[in-house]
Write a protein that holds these residues in place. Structure first.
Motif, PDB file in Angstrom:
ATOM      1  N   LEU A 187       0.791  -1.224   0.000  1.00 31.02           N
ATOM      2  CA  LEU A 187       0.000   0.000   0.000  1.00 31.02           C
ATOM      3  C   LEU A 187       0.826   1.278   0.000  1.00 31.02           C
ATOM      4  CD1 LEU A 187      -2.715  -1.083   2.603  1.00 31.02           C
ATOM      5  CD2 LEU A 187      -2.873  -1.133   0.112  1.00 31.02           C
ATOM      6  N   ALA A 188       2.087   1.219   0.403  1.00 34.19           N
ATOM      7  CA  ALA A 188       2.897   2.442   0.481  1.00 34.19           C
ATOM      8  C   ALA A 188       4.346   2.111   0.169  1.00 34.19           C
ATOM      9  CB  ALA A 188       2.785   3.061   1.874  1.00 34.19           C
ATOM     10  N   MET A 189       5.034   3.081  -0.437  1.00 33.88           N
ATOM     11  CA  MET A 189       6.454   2.896  -0.734  1.00 33.88           C
ATOM     12  C   MET A 189       7.177   4.229  -0.594  1.00 33.88           C
ATOM     13  SD  MET A 189       6.502   0.194  -3.905  1.00 33.88           S
ATOM     14  CE  MET A 189       8.278   0.005  -3.697  1.00 33.88           C
ATOM     15  N   ALA A 190       8.479   4.130  -0.276  1.00 36.98           N
ATOM     16  CA  ALA A 190       9.345   5.308  -0.189  1.00 36.98           C
ATOM     17  C   ALA A 190      10.776   4.839  -0.393  1.00 36.98           C
ATOM     18  CB  ALA A 190       9.180   6.008   1.156  1.00 36.98           C
ATOM     19  N   ILE A 191      11.682   5.782  -0.521  1.00 33.90           N
ATOM     20  CA  ILE A 191      13.090   5.445  -0.668  1.00 33.90           C
ATOM     21  C   ILE A 191      13.893   6.396   0.206  1.00 33.90           C
ATOM     22  CG2 ILE A 191      13.513   6.951  -2.665  1.00 33.90           C
ATOM     23  CD1 ILE A 191      15.148   4.516  -3.805  1.00 33.90           C
ATOM     24  N   ASN A 192      14.855   5.840   0.930  1.00 32.93           N
ATOM     25  CA  ASN A 192      15.644   6.691   1.824  1.00 32.93           C
ATOM     26  C   ASN A 192      16.896   7.197   1.111  1.00 32.93           C
ATOM     27  OD1 ASN A 192      17.480   4.561   1.850  1.00 32.93           O
ATOM     28  ND2 ASN A 192      16.852   3.808   3.868  1.00 32.93           N
ATOM     29  N   LYS A 193      17.696   7.974   1.829  1.00 34.41           N
ATOM     30  CA  LYS A 193      18.838   8.630   1.179  1.00 34.41           C
ATOM     31  C   LYS A 193      19.923   7.639   0.785  1.00 34.41           C
ATOM     32  CE  LYS A 193      21.316   9.790   5.458  1.00 34.41           C
ATOM     33  NZ  LYS A 193      21.893  10.905   6.247  1.00 34.41           N
ATOM     34  N   GLN A 194      19.875   6.421   1.347  1.00 31.22           N
ATOM     35  CA  GLN A 194      20.836   5.388   0.946  1.00 31.22           C
ATOM     36  C   GLN A 194      20.371   4.612  -0.289  1.00 31.22           C
ATOM     37  OE1 GLN A 194      19.762   5.517   4.302  1.00 31.22           O
ATOM     38  NE2 GLN A 194      21.550   6.748   4.896  1.00 31.22           N
ATOM     39  N   GLY A 195      19.180   4.951  -0.805  1.00 31.03           N
ATOM     40  CA  GLY A 195      18.656   4.228  -1.963  1.00 31.03           C
ATOM     41  C   GLY A 195      17.949   2.948  -1.581  1.00 31.03           C
ATOM     42  N   GLN A 196      17.662   2.747  -0.318  1.00 27.37           N
ATOM     43  CA  GLN A 196      16.945   1.552   0.129  1.00 27.37           C
ATOM     44  C   GLN A 196      15.433   1.775  -0.013  1.00 27.37           C
ATOM     45  OE1 GLN A 196      18.447   1.510   4.094  1.00 27.37           O
ATOM     46  NE2 GLN A 196      20.355   0.431   3.556  1.00 27.37           N
ATOM     47  N   VAL A 197      14.746   0.750  -0.476  1.00 26.47           N
ATOM     48  CA  VAL A 197      13.309   0.839  -0.727  1.00 26.47           C
ATOM     49  C   VAL A 197      12.552   0.443   0.537  1.00 26.47           C
ATOM     50  CG1 VAL A 197      11.394   0.002  -2.140  1.00 26.47           C
ATOM     51  CG2 VAL A 197      13.662   0.322  -3.167  1.00 26.47           C
ATOM     52  N   LEU A 198      11.583   1.251   0.916  1.00 26.46           N
ATOM     53  CA  LEU A 198      10.723   0.975   2.067  1.00 26.46           C
ATOM     54  C   LEU A 198       9.325   0.662   1.556  1.00 26.46           C
ATOM     55  CD1 LEU A 198      11.874   3.997   4.251  1.00 26.46           C
ATOM     56  CD2 LEU A 198      12.696   1.626   4.413  1.00 26.46           C
ATOM     57  N   ALA A 199       8.739  -0.428   2.068  1.00 27.66           N
ATOM     58  CA  ALA A 199       7.414  -0.854   1.609  1.00 27.66           C
ATOM     59  C   ALA A 199       6.500  -1.084   2.800  1.00 27.66           C
ATOM     60  CB  ALA A 199       7.524  -2.126   0.768  1.00 27.66           C
ATOM     61  N   GLY A 200       5.294  -0.495   2.739  1.00 27.44           N
ATOM     62  CA  GLY A 200       4.258  -0.737   3.745  1.00 27.44           C
ATOM     63  C   GLY A 200       3.311  -1.792   3.229  1.00 27.44           C
ATOM     64  N   ILE A 201       3.130  -2.856   4.008  1.00 21.02           N
ATOM     65  CA  ILE A 201       2.444  -4.055   3.505  1.00 21.02           C
ATOM     66  C   ILE A 201       1.359  -4.472   4.482  1.00 21.02           C
ATOM     67  CG2 ILE A 201       2.762  -6.502   2.916  1.00 21.02           C
ATOM     68  CD1 ILE A 201       5.685  -5.735   2.168  1.00 21.02           C
ATOM     69  N   ASN A 202       0.231  -4.892   3.939  1.00 22.32           N
ATOM     70  CA  ASN A 202      -0.795  -5.588   4.712  1.00 22.32           C
ATOM     71  C   ASN A 202      -0.725  -7.055   4.324  1.00 22.32           C
ATOM     72  OD1 ASN A 202      -3.590  -6.929   4.660  1.00 22.32           O
ATOM     73  ND2 ASN A 202      -3.920  -5.237   6.054  1.00 22.32           N
ATOM     74  N   ALA A 203      -0.338  -7.891   5.276  1.00 24.68           N
ATOM     75  CA  ALA A 203      -0.181  -9.322   5.016  1.00 24.68           C
ATOM     76  C   ALA A 203      -1.041 -10.093   5.997  1.00 24.68           C
ATOM     77  CB  ALA A 203       1.285  -9.737   5.138  1.00 24.68           C
ATOM     78  N   ASP A 204      -2.142 -10.657   5.495  1.00 21.69           N
ATOM     79  CA  ASP A 204      -3.047 -11.458   6.328  1.00 21.69           C
ATOM     80  C   ASP A 204      -3.499 -10.692   7.567  1.00 21.69           C
ATOM     81  OD1 ASP A 204      -2.923 -13.551   4.552  1.00 21.69           O
ATOM     82  OD2 ASP A 204      -1.268 -14.540   5.593  1.00 21.69           O
ATOM     83  N   GLY A 205      -3.820  -9.405   7.379  1.00 23.67           N
ATOM     84  CA  GLY A 205      -4.365  -8.616   8.478  1.00 23.67           C
ATOM     85  C   GLY A 205      -3.329  -7.969   9.367  1.00 23.67           C
ATOM     86  N   LYS A 206      -2.043  -8.088   9.079  1.00 21.16           N
ATOM     87  CA  LYS A 206      -0.985  -7.473   9.880  1.00 21.16           C
ATOM     88  C   LYS A 206      -0.276  -6.412   9.056  1.00 21.16           C
ATOM     89  CE  LYS A 206       1.695  -9.978  12.387  1.00 21.16           C
ATOM     90  NZ  LYS A 206       2.682 -11.004  12.808  1.00 21.16           N
ATOM     91  N   GLY A 207       0.031  -5.302   9.718  1.00 24.23           N
ATOM     92  CA  GLY A 207       0.787  -4.250   9.065  1.00 24.23           C
ATOM     93  C   GLY A 207       2.273  -4.476   9.221  1.00 24.23           C
ATOM     94  N   GLU A 208       3.002  -4.397   8.114  1.00 29.60           N
ATOM     95  CA  GLU A 208       4.437  -4.637   8.142  1.00 29.60           C
ATOM     96  C   GLU A 208       5.160  -3.519   7.388  1.00 29.60           C
ATOM     97  OE1 GLU A 208       5.062  -8.440   6.381  1.00 29.60           O
ATOM     98  OE2 GLU A 208       4.237  -9.557   8.092  1.00 29.60           O
ATOM     99  N   LEU A 209       6.310  -3.105   7.933  1.00 30.39           N
ATOM    100  CA  LEU A 209       7.199  -2.171   7.254  1.00 30.39           C
ATOM    101  C   LEU A 209       8.477  -2.919   6.923  1.00 30.39           C
ATOM    102  CD1 LEU A 209       7.768   0.709   6.266  1.00 30.39           C
ATOM    103  CD2 LEU A 209       8.686   1.220   8.547  1.00 30.39           C
TER     104      LEU A 209
END
Length: 739
Positions: A126-148
Motif C-alpha cells: 500500500l505504500a512505498m518510499a526510498i531513503n537517502k541510501q537508496g533503500q526501498v521501504l514498503a508498507g504491507i498488509n499481510a493477512d491482516g498485519k501491518g508490516e514495514l
C-alpha cells in the motif's frame, strides 16, 4: 385514415448538395427538434471537450486544445490490476507495489522484475518510499498485519529484505516518510496513528489522531511533520521538538489522501471522498474567482503593475512568485482555520505558513495522488484515467487523459529530467509523462446526434499556429450511433481540412457525425492551440405528423366539434386547413384555415343530408423554402350530417275511464334512428318518456305509446317530442278531454 405525404413543390436533388450548418463536439446545447435552419455543435469549453477522446492532446480550463506531454505506458497490458504505490530509485528505475498479488516490483530498461514477494494468503503493498541510501521501504498488509519492510540492494543485483516493523494492532501502513537522520515516519490504520521508527529500528506511536487512518505524511521542514487523516479529514502539524500536534484543517468530513508543499512553504491538501465525488460529471472550479483569466500584468521592468502602484516590491526588483500568488488569489476566501465552510465537492486546500486556509480548487472526483512540480500541482483523479495540471498562480488548468481503460490514478512519483510517473488501478499500468509536448496528437469527438437525418455544412477550427505547426479537422458520418461496434457501416474519415478556414464537409448526409482534430508541431518549438471548433449541420426536412383528428356532434346544435393533434419532427411551425366532401361527390371543399390546433366548430345547418368525410392538411411552409416544404393529410371516417327533424304521424289520444290518457303514434326520420320519444301535458316542465312498440327505439321508424297520470276533468293539450340520433327533435300535439 392513413397519413399521406404531399410535397408542396417537388424537391430537387440539389437540396442535398449545398445547405450546411453546424457540428463540432460535446454539444454546446443538446440538439432538440427545431425548425429546419442551420444549427451547429460548438467546442470551446473544457466540459464540452471532456466527452471525447484525447490522444496526445490536453484541454485546459479556458477550453484551449493543445498538444500534451508525451506519455508512454511502461507495463504489459492486463498483467496488473492495482499499482498502489510507486517510487523512483536514486540511481534510476521504478519500484512499485501491487495488489491483489501483493508484490514489490522493479521496472528498469523495460523489464519488470519481482524483488519481494511477502508471504501470506492476502497481501497488499500500500505504500512505498526510498531513503537517502537508496533503500526501498514498503508498507504491507499481510493477512491482516501491518508490516514495514526495508529492501536493500545487493552487489549481485538482488535485494535483501528486512522487516523493521510488524503489528497485529496495525493492519495498514498507508504512507511512509523517511528522514535525513535515518528515522522513518509512517501513517497507519485502523489505529489512526503516526509512528516513528528510529535509526536503530525501534518503533513508537508518536501521534494518535483520533481518526481511523493516517493517509498521507509530509516533511514541512523546521522539525514539522504534516499528517492527513480520513474521517473528519484532519490536516495536522506535528512538532518533533515539542512532541505536540495542531490541527490546521478540518476538510468537511472528507478524507485527505494527498499532501504537497511548494517552495514558499504553502501546504496543499486534497480530499478523496467518494460521497462528494461526481464520477467525472462535475466541473473544476477555482474558489472565489470571477469569469476570465487571472493574469499578472508586467511592465517593462518585469514588475506587476498593481503591486508596484501599492509600493511593493521596490522599483526594478523582480516580483517574487509568492507576491503574484497573493495578488491573483486576493478574491473572496472561505472561512479561515480551522474550518472552511460547507464545501460540497472534493477540493484542494491551500494552507499558508501563517495558518490561513482556503479552498484553492473544487474537483469533481476523488484526488488520490498529488505532486508539486515546476510550480504546478499534478492531481491524480479517480475514474477515467485523468491527471490535472493546475497552476495556483494563474489558476490555469489542463487535463491529461492517459487511458479510459485505466480508471484511477493511485500514485505518482518524480523521476529524472522532468519526467513524472503515474500508477493506476482498475487496469494496473504505469505511465511516464515526459517534459515538453508531443510532436503530434489528436482529439476525437463523441458521436454527435443531429436527431434526424441531416446534411453537413462547413467545419471551422480557430487555431493559433506557430510557424511550422499545423492543425486540421476530419469528419465521418453514419446512421447508427454505436461507432465502436458498427463503425464499418460509417463513412471513411474525410480528407483533412486545415484550420482557420471554412471548408464544406464532404461526409455523406446522415444522422450522426464525428470529427477528429489533429495537431502537429512540425518545426515549431511550441504547440499549436485550438481556441474553438465548430461544425455546421442542417436537418433534412421531414413531413409533419398528424396523430389524430376527431369530429364530435355538439349536443342540441347543428354543429360538429373538430379537434386534432399534430407535430413536426423538425420543430417547424405548422399551419392547418380543414376540408370536407360528401360521399359520392369527388369534390373537396375548404371550410377552415388555422395557424394553430385550436378546435373548430363546424356548422352543418346549410348542408344537404348525407355522409361526409373531413380532411385535415398540415404543412410546414412557414419555416421552409417552397422547394423543401412538406404537407400531410389525414381524413376522418364518414360522419352523418342530418339536420332534418323527425316526423310524428298517426297521433291519437284515448281517454280512459279512470281519467288517464293513452297516446299512440309513429315517429320517423329520413336519415337517423329514432332514439327517444317523450310526452308533455299542458306545457309542464316534466317530459314523460314513451315506450317503443317493439320495446326499443333504434330505427328510423318507430311506433310508440304513452299513458299519462290521472288528469282533471276538462280539455288537455299533450305535446309529443321525437328525437333522432343526431340530436334533432320533432314535435306534434294532440287534444284530449277528460269528463
Amino acid at each position: 385514415m392513413i397519413s399521406r405525404v404531399l410535397p408542396m413543390v417537388r424537391k430537387t436533388a440539389r437540396c442535398l448538395t449545398g445547405l450546411g450548418i453546424a457540428a463540432c463536439a460535446a454539444i454546446l446545447a443538446t440538439p432538440q427538434a427545431q425548425a429546419v435552419h442551420p444549427a451547429h455543435w460548438s467546442y470551446r469549453t473544457e466540459a464540452q471537450y471532456s466527452t471525447g477522446t484525447f490522444d496526445g492532446t490536453v484541454v485546459n480550463n479556458y477550453g484551449q486544445l493543445m498538444l500534451g506531454h508525451p506519455v508512454n505506458s511502461l507495463l504489459p497490458d492486463g498483467k496488473f490490476t492495482f499499482v498502489n504505490a510507486m517510487v523512483h530509485g536514486l540511481h534510476g528505475g521504478i519500484y512499485f507495489g501491487t495488489s491483489p498479488d501483493g508484490k514489490v516490483y522493479r521496472l528498469t530498461g523495460g523489464k519488470v522484475t519481482a524483488i519481494y514477494s511477502p508471504k501470506g494468503a492476502a497481501v497488499q503493498v500500500l505504500a512505498m518510499a526510498i531513503n537517502k541510501q537508496g533503500q526501498v521501504l514498503a508498507g504491507i498488509n499481510a493477512d491482516g498485519k501491518g508490516e514495514l519492510v526495508k529492501l536493500v540492494p545487493q552487489a549481485g543485483g538482488g535485494f535483501a529484505h528486512k522487516k523493521i516493523f510488524s503489528s497485529s494492532v496495525v493492519r495498514y501502513i498507508w504512507c511512509i516518510l523517511p528522514m535525513a537522520d535515518g528515522s522513518i515516519y509512517f501513517g497507519t490504520g485502523p489505529d489512526g496513528a503516526v509512528w516513528r521508527c528510529n535509526p536503530k529500528g525501534a518503533a513508537k506511536a508518536i501521534l494518535h489522531t483520533g481518526e481511523h487512518n493516517v493517509m498521507a505524511l509530509l516533511n514541512a521542514g523546521g522539525g514539522h511533520i504534516i499528517a492527513a487523516t480520513d474521517g473528519a479529514g484532519l490536516v495536522m502539524r506535528y512538532s518533533e521538538k515539542l512532541k505536540k500536534a495542531r490541527v490546521l484543517l478540518a476538510a468537511n468530513n472528507a478524507e485527505v489522501d494527498a499532501l504537497a508543499i511548494d517552495e514558499q512553504g504553502d501546504i496543499f491538501a486534497a480530499t478523496a471522498s467518494p460521497v462528494l465525488a461526481q464520477s467525472g460529471g462535475g466541473a473544476f472550479k477555482p474558489q472565489g474567482t470571477s469569469n476570465g483569466r487571472p493574469v499578472a500584468v508586467m511592465d517593462e521592468s518585469g514588475m506587476a503593475g498593481a503591486q508596484r502602484q501599492a509600493g511593493k516590491p521596490a522599483p526594478g526588483k523582480p516580483v517574487a512568485r509568492q507576491h503574484v500568488v497573493k495578488m491573483l488569489l486576493a478574491g473572496p476566501r472561505p472561512l479561515p482555520f480551522p474550518h472552511t465552510g460547507h464545501v460540497k465537492s472534493n477540493a484542494v486546500y491551500q494552507i499558508e505558513p501563517n495558518g490561513r486556509t482556503s479552498v484553492l480548487l473544487h474537483v469533481p472526483d476523488m484526488v488520490l495522488s498529488m505532486l508539486y512540480s515546476h510550480h504546478h500541482l499534478l492531481l491524480g483523479l479517480s475514474g477515467h484515467g485523468r491527471v490535472v495540471s493546475y497552476d495556483p498562480i494563474t489558476q490555469s488548468r489542463s487535463m491529461v487523459v492517459f487511458s479510459h481503460s485505466c480508471h484511477d490514478i493511485m500514485c505518482s512519483a518524480m523521476g529524472r529530467h522532468g519526467r513524472v510517473y503515474f500508477g493506476t488501478a482498475n487496469g494496473g499500468q504505469i505511465f511516464r509523462m515526459e517534459p515538453g509536448f508531443a510532436p503530434t496528437g489528436a482529439y476525437t469527438s463523441k458521436v454527435l446526434d443531429a436527431a434526424l437525418p441531416a446534411i453537413w455544412g462547413s467545419a471551422h477550427v480557430d487555431a493559433h499556429l506557430p510557424a511550422g505547426a499545423s492543425v486540421f479537422i476530419r469528419t465521418r458520418s453514419g446512421n447508427v450511433k454505436n461507432v465502436q461496434q458498427l463503425g464499418r457501416f460509417w463513412s471513411s474519415w474525410s480528407a483533412p481540412m486545415p484550420a482557420n478556414s471554412y471548408r464544406t464537409i464532404s461526409s455523406p448526409a446522415g444522422r450522426y457525425l464525428q470529427f477528429r482534430i489533429t495537431l502537429m508541431s512540425g518545426k515549431a518549438k511550441a504547440s499549436p492551440v485550438v481556441e474553438s471548433a465548430r461544425v455546421n449541420y442542417q436537418q433534412l426536412n421531414v413531413p409533419p405528423v398528424i396523430d389524430s383528428i376527431t369530429a364530435t356532434k355538439m349536443a342540441g346544435k347543428p354543429m360538429y366539434s373538430i379537434k386534432w393533434s399534430a407535430s413536426d419532427p423538425n420543430g417547424d411551425k405548422l399551419s392547418y386547413h380543414l376540408e370536407y366532401k360528401q360521399q359520392g361527390i369527388p369534390v373537396w371543399i375548404r371550410m377552415h384555415a388555422s395557424p394553430d390546433n385550436s378546435p373548430y366548430a363546424w356548422n352543418i345547418s346549410g348542408l344537404p343530408e348525407g355522409r361526409y368525410r373531413i380532411k385535415l392538411i398540415a404543412d410546414d411552409a412557414a419555416d421552409n423554402a417552397p422547394q423543401t416544404a412538406l404537407r400531410v393529410a389525414r381524413e376522418t371516417r364518414y360522419i352523418l350530417v342530418d339536420t332534418q327533424s323527425p316526423q310524428i304521424a298517426q297521433l291519437k289520444a284515448t281517454v280512459k275511464a279512470d281519467g288517464r290518457v293513452q297516446v299512440i303514434g309513429v315517429a320517423s326520420d329520413s336519415g337517423s334512428a329514432i332514439v327517444a320519444v317523450a310526452i308533455q301535458v299542458d306545457s309542464q316542465k316534466h317530459w314523460q318518456p314513451a315506450q317503443a312498440s317493439d320495446k326499443m327505439f333504434d330505427s328510423p321508424l318507430e311506433g310508440f305509446k304513452a299513458l299519462t297520470a290521472r288528469l282533471k276533468p276538462g280539455p288537455h293539450r299533450i305535446v309529443v317530442r321525437a328525437t333522432d340520433s343526431q340530436g334533432n327533435s320533432g314535435y306534434a300535439s294532440v287534444l284530449a278531454t277528460v269528463r
